[in-house]
Design a protein around this motif. Sequence first.
Motif, PDB file in Angstrom:
ATOM      1  N   VAL A  23       0.848  -1.200   0.000  1.00  0.00           N
ATOM      2  CA  VAL A  23       0.000   0.000   0.000  1.00  0.00           C
ATOM      3  C   VAL A  23       0.876   1.240   0.000  1.00  0.00           C
ATOM      4  O   VAL A  23       1.951   1.256   0.592  1.00  0.00           O
ATOM      5  CB  VAL A  23      -0.975  -0.010   1.206  1.00  0.00           C
ATOM      6  CG1 VAL A  23      -0.227  -0.032   2.523  1.00  0.00           C
ATOM      7  CG2 VAL A  23      -1.940   1.164   1.163  1.00  0.00           C
ATOM      8  N   ASP A  24       0.420   2.267  -0.700  1.00  0.00           N
ATOM      9  CA  ASP A  24       1.180   3.505  -0.832  1.00  0.00           C
ATOM     10  C   ASP A  24       0.190   4.666  -0.890  1.00  0.00           C
ATOM     11  O   ASP A  24      -0.880   4.541  -1.486  1.00  0.00           O
ATOM     12  CB  ASP A  24       2.004   3.447  -2.125  1.00  0.00           C
ATOM     13  CG  ASP A  24       3.075   4.524  -2.159  1.00  0.00           C
ATOM     14  OD1 ASP A  24       3.877   4.589  -1.218  1.00  0.00           O
ATOM     15  OD2 ASP A  24       3.098   5.296  -3.124  1.00  0.00           O
ATOM     16  N   ALA A  25       0.559   5.786  -0.284  1.00  0.00           N
ATOM     17  CA  ALA A  25      -0.338   6.944  -0.291  1.00  0.00           C
ATOM     18  C   ALA A  25       0.360   8.146  -0.906  1.00  0.00           C
ATOM     19  O   ALA A  25       1.566   8.331  -0.718  1.00  0.00           O
ATOM     20  CB  ALA A  25      -0.787   7.278   1.128  1.00  0.00           C
ATOM     21  N   VAL A  27      -0.234  12.275  -0.923  1.00  0.00           N
ATOM     22  CA  VAL A  27      -0.999  13.331  -0.267  1.00  0.00           C
ATOM     23  C   VAL A  27      -0.646  14.664  -0.906  1.00  0.00           C
ATOM     24  O   VAL A  27       0.545  14.989  -1.065  1.00  0.00           O
ATOM     25  CB  VAL A  27      -0.676  13.378   1.247  1.00  0.00           C
ATOM     26  CG1 VAL A  27      -1.509  14.444   1.952  1.00  0.00           C
ATOM     27  CG2 VAL A  27      -0.878  12.010   1.893  1.00  0.00           C
ATOM     28  N   VAL A  30       2.217  17.218   0.156  1.00  0.00           N
ATOM     29  CA  VAL A  30       3.334  16.460   0.723  1.00  0.00           C
ATOM     30  C   VAL A  30       4.050  15.708  -0.397  1.00  0.00           C
ATOM     31  O   VAL A  30       5.256  15.840  -0.573  1.00  0.00           O
ATOM     32  CB  VAL A  30       2.847  15.464   1.806  1.00  0.00           C
ATOM     33  CG1 VAL A  30       4.000  14.644   2.341  1.00  0.00           C
ATOM     34  CG2 VAL A  30       2.134  16.215   2.926  1.00  0.00           C
ATOM     35  N   HIS A  31       3.281  14.936  -1.171  1.00  0.00           N
ATOM     36  CA  HIS A  31       3.875  14.121  -2.232  1.00  0.00           C
ATOM     37  C   HIS A  31       3.715  14.737  -3.613  1.00  0.00           C
ATOM     38  O   HIS A  31       4.388  14.334  -4.549  1.00  0.00           O
ATOM     39  CB  HIS A  31       3.258  12.729  -2.241  1.00  0.00           C
ATOM     40  CG  HIS A  31       3.443  11.996  -0.954  1.00  0.00           C
ATOM     41  ND1 HIS A  31       2.517  12.009   0.040  1.00  0.00           N
ATOM     42  CD2 HIS A  31       4.475  11.255  -0.496  1.00  0.00           C
ATOM     43  CE1 HIS A  31       2.952  11.293   1.055  1.00  0.00           C
ATOM     44  NE2 HIS A  31       4.140  10.839   0.763  1.00  0.00           N
ATOM     45  N   SER A 109      -6.043  13.050  -1.226  1.00  0.00           N
ATOM     46  CA  SER A 109      -5.056  11.967  -1.164  1.00  0.00           C
ATOM     47  C   SER A 109      -5.550  10.761  -1.929  1.00  0.00           C
ATOM     48  O   SER A 109      -6.750  10.581  -2.118  1.00  0.00           O
ATOM     49  CB  SER A 109      -4.717  11.586   0.279  1.00  0.00           C
ATOM     50  OG  SER A 109      -5.796  10.919   0.887  1.00  0.00           O
ATOM     51  N   THR A 294      11.424  12.201   4.272  1.00  0.00           N
ATOM     52  CA  THR A 294      11.192  11.325   5.407  1.00  0.00           C
ATOM     53  C   THR A 294      10.943   9.929   4.879  1.00  0.00           C
ATOM     54  O   THR A 294      10.270   9.753   3.880  1.00  0.00           O
ATOM     55  CB  THR A 294       9.963  11.775   6.216  1.00  0.00           C
ATOM     56  OG1 THR A 294       8.964  12.165   5.291  1.00  0.00           O
ATOM     57  CG2 THR A 294      10.303  12.917   7.134  1.00  0.00           C
ATOM     58  N   GLU A 296       9.273   6.614   4.366  1.00  0.00           N
ATOM     59  CA  GLU A 296       7.865   6.242   4.506  1.00  0.00           C
ATOM     60  C   GLU A 296       7.658   4.770   4.204  1.00  0.00           C
ATOM     61  O   GLU A 296       6.642   4.348   3.701  1.00  0.00           O
ATOM     62  CB  GLU A 296       7.014   7.090   3.568  1.00  0.00           C
ATOM     63  CG  GLU A 296       7.139   8.554   3.904  1.00  0.00           C
ATOM     64  CD  GLU A 296       6.041   9.391   3.327  1.00  0.00           C
ATOM     65  OE1 GLU A 296       5.299   8.898   2.478  1.00  0.00           O
ATOM     66  OE2 GLU A 296       5.931  10.545   3.738  1.00  0.00           O
TER      67      GLU A 296
ATOM     68  N   VAL B  65      -3.959  -4.385   5.298  1.00  0.00           N
ATOM     69  CA  VAL B  65      -2.864  -3.414   5.235  1.00  0.00           C
ATOM     70  C   VAL B  65      -3.456  -2.052   5.575  1.00  0.00           C
ATOM     71  O   VAL B  65      -4.586  -1.746   5.207  1.00  0.00           O
ATOM     72  CB  VAL B  65      -2.144  -3.381   3.866  1.00  0.00           C
ATOM     73  CG1 VAL B  65      -1.455  -4.695   3.578  1.00  0.00           C
ATOM     74  CG2 VAL B  65      -3.090  -3.028   2.743  1.00  0.00           C
ATOM     75  N   ILE B  69      -2.334   8.525   7.372  1.00  0.00           N
ATOM     76  CA  ILE B  69      -1.868   9.877   7.091  1.00  0.00           C
ATOM     77  C   ILE B  69      -1.895  10.616   8.425  1.00  0.00           C
ATOM     78  O   ILE B  69      -2.926  10.652   9.099  1.00  0.00           O
ATOM     79  CB  ILE B  69      -2.731  10.574   6.017  1.00  0.00           C
ATOM     80  CG1 ILE B  69      -2.634   9.782   4.696  1.00  0.00           C
ATOM     81  CG2 ILE B  69      -2.289  12.028   5.818  1.00  0.00           C
ATOM     82  CD1 ILE B  69      -3.460  10.353   3.562  1.00  0.00           C
ATOM     83  N   ASN B 101       1.641   1.801   5.524  1.00  0.00           N
ATOM     84  CA  ASN B 101       2.313   2.961   4.961  1.00  0.00           C
ATOM     85  C   ASN B 101       2.045   4.136   5.882  1.00  0.00           C
ATOM     86  O   ASN B 101       0.924   4.322   6.351  1.00  0.00           O
ATOM     87  CB  ASN B 101       1.767   3.268   3.552  1.00  0.00           C
ATOM     88  CG  ASN B 101       2.622   4.279   2.812  1.00  0.00           C
ATOM     89  OD1 ASN B 101       3.715   3.973   2.368  1.00  0.00           O
ATOM     90  ND2 ASN B 101       2.126   5.509   2.694  1.00  0.00           N
ATOM     91  N   LEU B 102       3.091   4.916   6.154  1.00  0.00           N
ATOM     92  CA  LEU B 102       2.920   6.139   6.937  1.00  0.00           C
ATOM     93  C   LEU B 102       3.225   7.317   6.030  1.00  0.00           C
ATOM     94  O   LEU B 102       4.243   7.326   5.342  1.00  0.00           O
ATOM     95  CB  LEU B 102       3.897   6.174   8.120  1.00  0.00           C
ATOM     96  CG  LEU B 102       3.779   5.067   9.166  1.00  0.00           C
ATOM     97  CD1 LEU B 102       4.817   5.288  10.277  1.00  0.00           C
ATOM     98  CD2 LEU B 102       2.374   5.042   9.766  1.00  0.00           C
ATOM     99  N   ALA B 103       2.332   8.304   6.023  1.00  0.00           N
ATOM    100  CA  ALA B 103       2.578   9.517   5.250  1.00  0.00           C
ATOM    101  C   ALA B 103       2.196  10.707   6.107  1.00  0.00           C
ATOM    102  O   ALA B 103       1.340  10.612   6.983  1.00  0.00           O
ATOM    103  CB  ALA B 103       1.767   9.501   3.960  1.00  0.00           C
ATOM    104  N   ARG B 104       2.856  11.822   5.848  1.00  0.00           N
ATOM    105  CA  ARG B 104       2.472  13.045   6.528  1.00  0.00           C
ATOM    106  C   ARG B 104       1.296  13.681   5.806  1.00  0.00           C
ATOM    107  O   ARG B 104       1.132  13.507   4.602  1.00  0.00           O
ATOM    108  CB  ARG B 104       3.646  14.032   6.538  1.00  0.00           C
ATOM    109  CG  ARG B 104       4.656  13.764   7.641  1.00  0.00           C
ATOM    110  CD  ARG B 104       5.730  14.836   7.661  1.00  0.00           C
ATOM    111  NE  ARG B 104       6.335  14.994   6.353  1.00  0.00           N
ATOM    112  CZ  ARG B 104       6.380  16.126   5.669  1.00  0.00           C
ATOM    113  NH1 ARG B 104       5.826  17.227   6.176  1.00  0.00           N
ATOM    114  NH2 ARG B 104       6.969  16.175   4.494  1.00  0.00           N
TER     115      ARG B 104
END
Lengths: 297, 297
Positions: A23-25, A27, A30-31, A109, A294, A296, B65, B69, B101-104
């Motif tokens: 899984v990938d986000a 935002v 931010v991204h 997002s 950062t 992630e 999963v 955010i 997944n961790l995102a800001r």
Amino acid sequence: VRVSIGDDAAVLAGDEKPSAISVDAAVEGVHFDRAWLSLRAVGERAISAALSDLAAMGSRPRCAVVALILPDALLDAELYELVDGIAEAQARYVCPIAGGNLARGRELSITTTVIGAQNGRPLLRSGAKAGDGLYVTGTLGEAALGLIALQQGNTALAPRAVERWRSPRARIAEGLALAASPHASAAIDVSDGLMQDLAHVCEASGVGCMLDASALPVPAEAHAATALAASMLQLALAGGEDYELLFAAREPVEGVAATRIGTFRREPGIALHDGHGRPLSLEVAPGFDHFGRTAEK
Amino acid sequence: VRVSIGDDAAVLAGDEKPSAISVDAAVEGVHFDRAWLSLRAVGERAISAALSDLAAMGSRPRCAVVALILPDALLDAELYELVDGIAEAQARYVCPIAGGNLARGRELSITTTVIGAQNGRPLLRSGAKAGDGLYVTGTLGEAALGLIALQQGNTALAPRAVERWRSPRARIAEGLALAASPHASAAIDVSDGLMQDLAHVCEASGVGCMLDASALPVPAEAHAATALAASMLQLALAGGEDYELLFAAREPVEGVAATRIGTFRREPGIALHDGHGRPLSLEVAPGFDHFGRTAEK
């Protein structure tokens, strides 16, 4: 669950062929920034970035599910543009969007979960052995060069790099070839930058690496770096979002175009040399600590 | 992909046992408010809500999963609390968190993708037939009653309902029993409210439904609705987030405690009667149009 948190994807046992899942986000703010990226590109990019993690496991994409958080201010036409980009990626990778979720929020997002089928053994981060070569597909630092050109409003200096940042490609075919090869022992995708992603492989494998700065494959527009007040070496070492595959192998893997950029060794840590055996310091290299990325993973 | 967008989960063919996959997002300020819900409960609830979609397909959870955010202002202790809640749900449902997944971001959100194994045929929304009974597990409107008590700062009036809203449970065992039964023909989970979720089943199945208002299973604290200036009937019809299973079946399904609340019929649309055959109007019923919920299926 056979392989869990800490690799590019988790691997589920129990099926005829194991499944890989990741899984990938992405935002907004931010991204990505809509000033630099159309919503179509945002959608396409989200799928590519998520599939890159499957590529790094040597998985074949089976399907994706996409969760969108949409601000009220987003126009229908903008949503369609985003969905068009997702659909384009779906067609390119032959990866059907099997499901989704729409939610309201203040911040746009896109969270993409991808499922892959594992034909061969999964390519883990933990398999590199002392003596293995370190290889990378494609070029390094090109996406970062493109991003800097965009940030400085000078895209004419490096149009290919800008396009590369805007529209990355997941190295699915290369990942499948690596998983099928007896020579490849570990892999990761270069999303956070060579140094950081290589450090993940070293740590997981319990080895170190000697990196040859002179061997790093830089993009055709490398000459533009100076005009953009950047160091191409630094971009190649620390720039993220190239989505190339970084892998360990005993010898070159047939069918995978890649450059050998170093050698794994027993001593921990990553050392850089100039190609003539003269050590280069990473610490004093300008810019290296100033990317502010950062992790992630 | 055997079943795609438009049901509670997508079903992937090709494995020994087909897989079901679904994704759900919870956004702060939209789906939850920290004034009413601890971060532990937010995490637990996110997993339960996502797994409820697997329950509605008759799937057994395999793994999840989770993409978070996180605003910069979130303290480490708060993140741990959130993760504790996720871990609690993982243990309760025996559903390992395989990746994340961790995102800001500026806005806290939890996007949960769940994968299930389909032992029997999947329970679709589209299988209801004229003549089938309409059944629901548990009670209806309890979560909405709890939410109103919270909104009015009067939780003492309906403490069980408040707890029910805070900590819903996915009806996994019931879903598995339904998928194994020859009698069950369609199912959905009640996340958006009975009327809306029943409408999805009717539309997908090409049938209508006659609903018996007097049969709706209301919670033990139904008496509190009046004091909270709400109509229990309206909460049962339109209140969401109960996460009960609504299903169509030719006859009662053994092993699944449920209440028969209506009958599917050929005529399209949903009609409500009072238990003595007297029609009740949905349009004039107070509050029905004022929930302001948005469909997120």
